[in-house]
Write a protein that holds these residues in place. Sequence first.
Motif, PDB file in Angstrom:
ATOM      1  N   ALA A 152     -15.925  31.066  18.365  1.00  0.00           N
ATOM      2  CA  ALA A 152     -15.115  29.917  18.393  1.00  0.00           C
ATOM      3  C   ALA A 152     -13.875  29.563  17.455  1.00  0.00           C
ATOM      4  O   ALA A 152     -14.052  28.377  16.954  1.00  0.00           O
ATOM      5  N   ALA A 153     -13.237  30.465  17.422  1.00  0.00           N
ATOM      6  CA  ALA A 153     -12.068  30.475  16.425  1.00  0.00           C
ATOM      7  C   ALA A 153     -10.982  31.740  17.007  1.00  0.00           C
ATOM      8  O   ALA A 153     -11.331  32.811  17.103  1.00  0.00           O
ATOM      9  N   TYR A 190     -10.979  22.390  24.365  1.00  0.00           N
ATOM     10  CA  TYR A 190      -9.500  23.026  24.023  1.00  0.00           C
ATOM     11  C   TYR A 190      -9.523  24.119  25.250  1.00  0.00           C
ATOM     12  O   TYR A 190      -8.608  24.250  26.178  1.00  0.00           O
ATOM     13  N   ASN A 191     -10.486  25.062  25.330  1.00  0.00           N
ATOM     14  CA  ASN A 191     -10.734  26.035  26.227  1.00  0.00           C
ATOM     15  C   ASN A 191     -10.881  25.435  27.929  1.00  0.00           C
ATOM     16  O   ASN A 191     -10.355  25.900  28.521  1.00  0.00           O
ATOM     17  N   HIS A 219     -16.707  21.226  15.510  1.00  0.00           N
ATOM     18  CA  HIS A 219     -15.734  22.274  15.446  1.00  0.00           C
ATOM     19  C   HIS A 219     -15.961  22.837  16.926  1.00  0.00           C
ATOM     20  O   HIS A 219     -14.977  23.083  17.714  1.00  0.00           O
ATOM     21  N   THR A 236      -9.087  22.882  12.922  1.00  0.00           N
ATOM     22  CA  THR A 236     -10.114  21.583  13.048  1.00  0.00           C
ATOM     23  C   THR A 236     -10.465  20.886  11.724  1.00  0.00           C
ATOM     24  O   THR A 236      -9.979  19.747  11.540  1.00  0.00           O
ATOM     25  N   ILE A 256      -6.883  27.719  18.048  1.00  0.00           N
ATOM     26  CA  ILE A 256      -7.522  27.027  17.357  1.00  0.00           C
ATOM     27  C   ILE A 256      -8.278  27.809  16.161  1.00  0.00           C
ATOM     28  O   ILE A 256      -8.872  28.825  16.855  1.00  0.00           O
ATOM     29  N   TYR A 267     -13.313  22.979  20.293  1.00  0.00           N
ATOM     30  CA  TYR A 267     -13.078  24.467  20.504  1.00  0.00           C
ATOM     31  C   TYR A 267     -13.126  24.460  22.055  1.00  0.00           C
ATOM     32  O   TYR A 267     -12.283  24.877  22.823  1.00  0.00           O
TER      33      TYR A 267
END
Length: 496
Positions: A329-330, A241-242, A234, A195, A253, A238
Amino acid sequence: MKVIRWLILLLVVLIIAGVVTALIWLFTNEREQHIYEFSKDFKFGAASASYQIEGGWNADGKTPNIWDTLVHTRPELIKDQSNADVGADSYHFYKEDVKALKNAGLEVYRFSISWARIVNETNVINQAGIDYYNNLIDELIKEDIEPLVTMYHWDLPQYIEDLGGFQDPILVEHFKFYANVLFKSFGDRVKRWITFNEPWIFCIDGYSSATKPPLIESPGFGEYLCGHHMLQAHAAAYKLYNDDYREQQTGEIGICLFSNFFYPDSGVSPEVAEKTQQFQLGWFTHPIFSSEGNYPKIMIDEIKDKTVDQPLSRLPIMDDEMKNSLIGAADFLALNYYTSRLVAPMTEVHGERSWQSDVGVDFIIDEKWEKAKSWWLYNVPQGLHDLLKWIKAEYNNPTVLITENGYSDDGQLDDDDRINYIKAHLAAIHRAIHQDRCKVVAYTVWSIIDNFEWMEGFTEKFGIHAVNLTSPNKERIAKKSVSFFKDLTDQRQMIF
């Protein structure tokens, strides 16, 4: 005659002693070298950034970004008063970059997308920009090179900065819209996304010290607002995308963070170095990679204690919704490491309020460290090993990609100092993997080509290829380090 015999005998003894000494030296130095083997699962690549290499600053519908604004309105701030309006011109010569990667045997290309090339101020999508990156991605895949894509590498569209940029929460929705365009356009082929690149640098330099665009001087406030909104953006990307893309596109990500490793200076408590590590890397890793989330407690406490004259802390407060959106979240941590520092308690105040005065340390160079061309860059490979161990211990051993690591010089083609720097850092990574079981899976060197190095212009070179900037064809010229990488990727081992 007796004297002559003694002289001959002495000469023979000296010759034998010299030969023995030479053999001992050779044997000792050979024994000091090691073979470092890398599995085929470990990926080698190179990195770049859109503003630094693309050129085409106003081509085919691209709108200005904050770097365009800086170099056109304040050229005196760039060391050589150059700009990247054309530069290496990868907008027109991207196939030459792919050839350069292929010639070096590299398997991954980490590049960034120019936000201002994709979306304009009315959120209209620029098809020419989409076409450019489609062509680049397709060319990489044709050559069996994985695209590792950074969404934001410092080149904020000027129209978003005019709305408040990273100091305004409006950034979050704009970034989410942009991320959606990228996922929809390229996610069928891009399986690893980053990101943001190095928020510690762009938040402090851009919104605190005013040493990089957008040249906002708001120390002790601006950097923390910037970091807070970056984290929200960010998390939004995330989650998007999920919710909408992961099941079909099966990608990952992460976020890209810069960090030194900090050692206590002589006589300084290790707690001082630990606090500094938390203020730099922990500022952004703790909200995402720790189990409890939020900013590091020491950071919250220190800034609050230094804001006694204000009703609220200068560090924005995370509510539960924000904390929960960031925890986990990564899928990986992209880590940029170049060098390390010694730290000691601050001996003089560096401004009334700033990130550094909040940390309360001075940064010190060990005189034994070898210096590169860049004023800030010293060769400290052990720092990378120690940083990887710190990350493993602090965050339960997340997957790490080393996405920038490199050495600056004057651009010589026989770049032995660069090769030695890279070898030393690869050896440190190897030790972290095999001795400490750190989950490091890739290394992308900075950079694939010499490029515009921000405020330093073209005065220092990081590339493993030179670029003939005066030629209309911008030829990429291999340096000695290209042969090093080709041998490394062919043999999957190096001697160092």
